[in-house]
Motif scaffolding. Structure first.
Motif, PDB file in Angstrom:
ATOM      1  N   LEU A 148       0.066  20.523  43.602  1.00  0.00           N
ATOM      2  CA  LEU A 148       1.162  19.764  43.007  1.00  0.00           C
ATOM      3  C   LEU A 148       1.239  19.972  41.500  1.00  0.00           C
ATOM      4  CD1 LEU A 148       0.979  16.419  44.982  1.00  0.00           C
ATOM      5  CD2 LEU A 148       2.634  18.256  45.231  1.00  0.00           C
ATOM      6  N   LEU A 149       0.100  19.942  40.834  1.00  0.00           N
ATOM      7  CA  LEU A 149       0.097  20.149  39.385  1.00  0.00           C
ATOM      8  C   LEU A 149       0.501  21.582  39.043  1.00  0.00           C
ATOM      9  CD1 LEU A 149      -0.483  18.883  36.655  1.00  0.00           C
ATOM     10  CD2 LEU A 149      -2.848  19.612  36.907  1.00  0.00           C
ATOM     11  N   TYR A 159       4.261  21.923  39.517  1.00  0.00           N
ATOM     12  CA  TYR A 159       4.983  21.241  38.444  1.00  0.00           C
ATOM     13  C   TYR A 159       4.945  22.069  37.157  1.00  0.00           C
ATOM     14  CZ  TYR A 159       6.439  17.630  35.202  1.00  0.00           C
ATOM     15  OH  TYR A 159       7.096  16.929  34.244  1.00  0.00           O
ATOM     16  N   TRP A 162       9.389  14.633  39.897  1.00  0.00           N
ATOM     17  CA  TRP A 162       8.159  13.890  40.166  1.00  0.00           C
ATOM     18  C   TRP A 162       8.245  13.139  41.496  1.00  0.00           C
ATOM     19  CZ3 TRP A 162       8.383   8.689  40.833  1.00  0.00           C
ATOM     20  CH2 TRP A 162       9.482   8.017  40.323  1.00  0.00           C
ATOM     21  N   GLY A 201       3.715  15.604  48.578  1.00  0.00           N
ATOM     22  CA  GLY A 201       2.269  15.380  48.588  1.00  0.00           C
ATOM     23  C   GLY A 201       1.860  14.332  49.599  1.00  0.00           C
ATOM     24  N   TRP A 223      -8.327  16.311  48.851  1.00  0.00           N
ATOM     25  CA  TRP A 223      -7.538  15.763  47.745  1.00  0.00           C
ATOM     26  C   TRP A 223      -7.444  16.721  46.557  1.00  0.00           C
ATOM     27  CZ3 TRP A 223      -4.404  11.722  47.729  1.00  0.00           C
ATOM     28  CH2 TRP A 223      -4.527  10.812  48.765  1.00  0.00           C
ATOM     29  N   TRP A 224      -8.535  17.456  46.272  1.00  0.00           N
ATOM     30  CA  TRP A 224      -8.501  18.359  45.131  1.00  0.00           C
ATOM     31  C   TRP A 224      -7.492  19.474  45.343  1.00  0.00           C
ATOM     32  CZ3 TRP A 224      -9.482  23.432  45.960  1.00  0.00           C
ATOM     33  CH2 TRP A 224     -10.175  23.774  47.111  1.00  0.00           C
ATOM     34  N   VAL A 283      -4.679  19.282  47.128  1.00  0.00           N
ATOM     35  CA  VAL A 283      -3.348  18.693  46.948  1.00  0.00           C
ATOM     36  C   VAL A 283      -3.033  18.542  45.465  1.00  0.00           C
ATOM     37  CG1 VAL A 283      -1.962  16.624  47.336  1.00  0.00           C
ATOM     38  CG2 VAL A 283      -3.432  17.497  49.143  1.00  0.00           C
ATOM     39  N   THR A 284      -3.998  18.069  44.696  1.00  0.00           N
ATOM     40  CA  THR A 284      -3.798  17.887  43.261  1.00  0.00           C
ATOM     41  C   THR A 284      -3.533  19.217  42.562  1.00  0.00           C
ATOM     42  OG1 THR A 284      -5.290  16.001  43.337  1.00  0.00           O
ATOM     43  CG2 THR A 284      -4.824  16.925  41.176  1.00  0.00           C
ATOM     44  N   VAL A 285      -4.299  20.233  42.899  1.00  0.00           N
ATOM     45  CA  VAL A 285      -4.119  21.552  42.277  1.00  0.00           C
ATOM     46  C   VAL A 285      -2.747  22.135  42.627  1.00  0.00           C
ATOM     47  CG1 VAL A 285      -4.929  23.946  42.357  1.00  0.00           C
ATOM     48  CG2 VAL A 285      -6.549  22.090  42.070  1.00  0.00           C
TER      49      VAL A 285
END
Length: 51
Positions: free
Chosen positions: A31-32, A35, A6, A13, A24-25, A27-29
């Motif tokens: 990284l998630l 993971y 994490w 990120g 931002w969306w 980056v979120t997609v």
């Protein structure tokens, strides 16, 4: 030195947002997705490909 996943994802990120400034969306997609992929059944395949 063992770095928690994490923390590594948070650092990547943060640097990606500061340097490239993607939405931002996205980056979120990424990284998630990374993971979740690291914790999936494909992790041994990815591990051997990276090494």
């Amino acid at each position: 030195m063992d770095v928690p996943l994490w923390l590594a994802l948070l650092a990547v990120g943060f640097l990606g947002i500061k340097l490239i400034r993607p939405p931002w969306w996205l980056v979120t997609v990424l990284l998630l997705g990374g993971y979740l992929l690291a914790d999936s059944l494909l992790s041994p395949v990815i591990d051997t490909a990276v090494k």
